[in-house]
Design an enzyme around this catalytic site. Structure first.
Site, PDB file in Angstrom:
ATOM      1  N   GLU A  28       0.991  -1.159   0.053  1.00 32.22           N
ATOM      2  CA  GLU A  28       0.088   0.019   0.068  1.00 32.22           C
ATOM      3  C   GLU A  28       0.902   1.275   0.022  1.00 32.22           C
ATOM      4  OE1 GLU A  28      -2.829  -2.974   0.854  1.00 32.22           O
ATOM      5  OE2 GLU A  28      -0.840  -2.958   1.761  1.00 32.22           O
TER       6      GLU A  28
ATOM      7  N   HIS B  28      -9.768  -5.845  10.483  1.00 29.94           N
ATOM      8  CA  HIS B  28     -10.550  -5.473   9.323  1.00 29.94           C
ATOM      9  C   HIS B  28     -11.838  -5.030   9.553  1.00 29.94           C
ATOM     10  CE1 HIS B  28      -7.806  -8.591   8.135  1.00 29.94           C
ATOM     11  NE2 HIS B  28      -7.721  -8.339   6.761  1.00 29.94           N
TER      12      HIS B  28
END
Length: 359
Positions: free
Chosen positions: A89, A158
């Protein structure tokens, strides 16, 4: 003549029948569109409209996206416009920010916004601050988008809502759509904006279908950034929310309406900038306010709204303290029954409304 004879035989008023038929001819066509398809349409239309726009992220190309939001785009636009990246990322967010500074308009997809924490230095220190530090000479037209908030059965790592995280940072615009119309109109606005925009989608909404107006089906349809929408008019209490919990507020309002409690429901759409004018106008009318969000309570979106109400003119209209409905102040559990009790439910909103109204 046939219509006249039919009305005479049935006793119906011929003029009312004609008016009803004409209304149906001119009424705007509504279609059902899922949030996923609305996002795909928005990107497709902007990719077609502006050759500087491109999409990059993990599995966005050949796999059509982890949640199929970019379905069909790679086949249509090819490798130069739809780019699969490695699982890094910080790397591909940095590439996207650099390309935005060089004149392109990237859409940077995170498979989940939880993974954006790997790239937060690029988002904040590189993208958000550059326009200010360059005295406005260097714009960074980039959209960071992907699923945000809790999903189902994916536990603590998450299941975070980043609305308050990114809404805290000057230099960013932060959007949080609820309906398909929100998703399309706001994403198109974000792509066209010259500032970095964080676009927080909700995974549990991707497959949900909403009625979309004829206007919203147009390629020219764009929603203004920083403007909330009153989804339901009411007079007794104001409910303010964003993303998935707008639907929860509307469901709670429908239940409460049966008891004679009319709730005004406001869909924020934009976290930064925040449309306080719409909230204050509603509070001046209803004299009560409940905020609803899936994020943690400390320093959250609801906390910011409460502070601004206390500091502003709407405070004088309140007949009771503002109440926040939020996620529980713990990392998300994995077990379903614990997960359900860690995020707002419709019953929690109903309870808070009655508490505010002292019912």
């Amino acid at each position: 003549m046939a219509l006249l004879k039919s009305c005479v035989r049935s006793g119906r008023n011929v003029f009312s029948v004609i008016l009803r038929r004409e209304f149906h001819k001119t009424a705007p066509a509504l279609v059902q569109v899922t949030v996923r398809d609305a996002l795909t349409q928005a990107m497709d239309e902007e990719l077609e409209r502006d050759e500087r726009v491109f999409l990059l992220g993990e599995e966005v190309a050949q796999y059509d996206g982890a949640y199929k939001v970019s379905r069909g785009l790679w086949k249509k636009y090819g490798d130069k416009r739809i780019i699969d990246t490695p699982i890094t990322e910080m790397g591909f967010a940095g590439i996207a920010v650099g390309s935005a500074m060089a004149g392109l308009r990237p859409i940077c997809e995170f498979m989940t916004f939880n993974f954006s924490m790997q790239a937060i230095d690029q988002i904040i220190n590189s993208a958000a601050k550059t326009s200010y530090m360059s005295a406005g000479l260097q714009s960074v037209p980039i959209v960071f988008r992907g699923p945000n908030g809790h999903s189902a059965g994916v536990a603590a790592q998450h299941s975070q809502c980043f609305a308050a995280w990114y809404g805290h940072c000057p230099g960013l615009k932060v959007l949080s759509p609820w309906s398909a119309e929100d998703a399309k109109g706001l994403l198109k606005a974000a792509i066209r904006d010259d500032n970095p925009v964080v676009f927080l989608e909700n995974e549990l909404l991707y497959g949900v279908a909403f009625e979309v107006s004829e206007e919203a089906q147009s390629k020219d349809f764009v929603l203004p950034i920083g403007k909330a929408k009153v989804e339901r008019q009411g007079t007794r209490i104001t409910l303010v929310s964003h993303s998935r919990y707008v639907g929860h507020c509307l469901d709670a309002a429908a239940v409460l309406a049966k008891e004679g409690i009319e709730c005004e429901v406001i869909n924020l759409r934009s976290i930064r900038p925040l449309d306080m004018e719409t909230i204050e106008s509603s509070v001046a009318k209803t004299n009560h306010l409940v905020t609803v969000e899936g994020g943690w309570p400390q320093f959250g979106v609801g906390a910011e709204i409460c502070a601004r109400i206390m500091e502003g003119p709407a405070f004088n209209y309140l007949d009771a303290p503002v109440i926040r409905v939020t996620g529980v102040d713990i990392p998300m559990p994995y077990a379903k029954i614990l997960e359900d009790n860690s995020v707002p439910q419709i019953k929690d909103i109903i309870f808070s409304v009655k508490k505010s109204l002292n019912i």
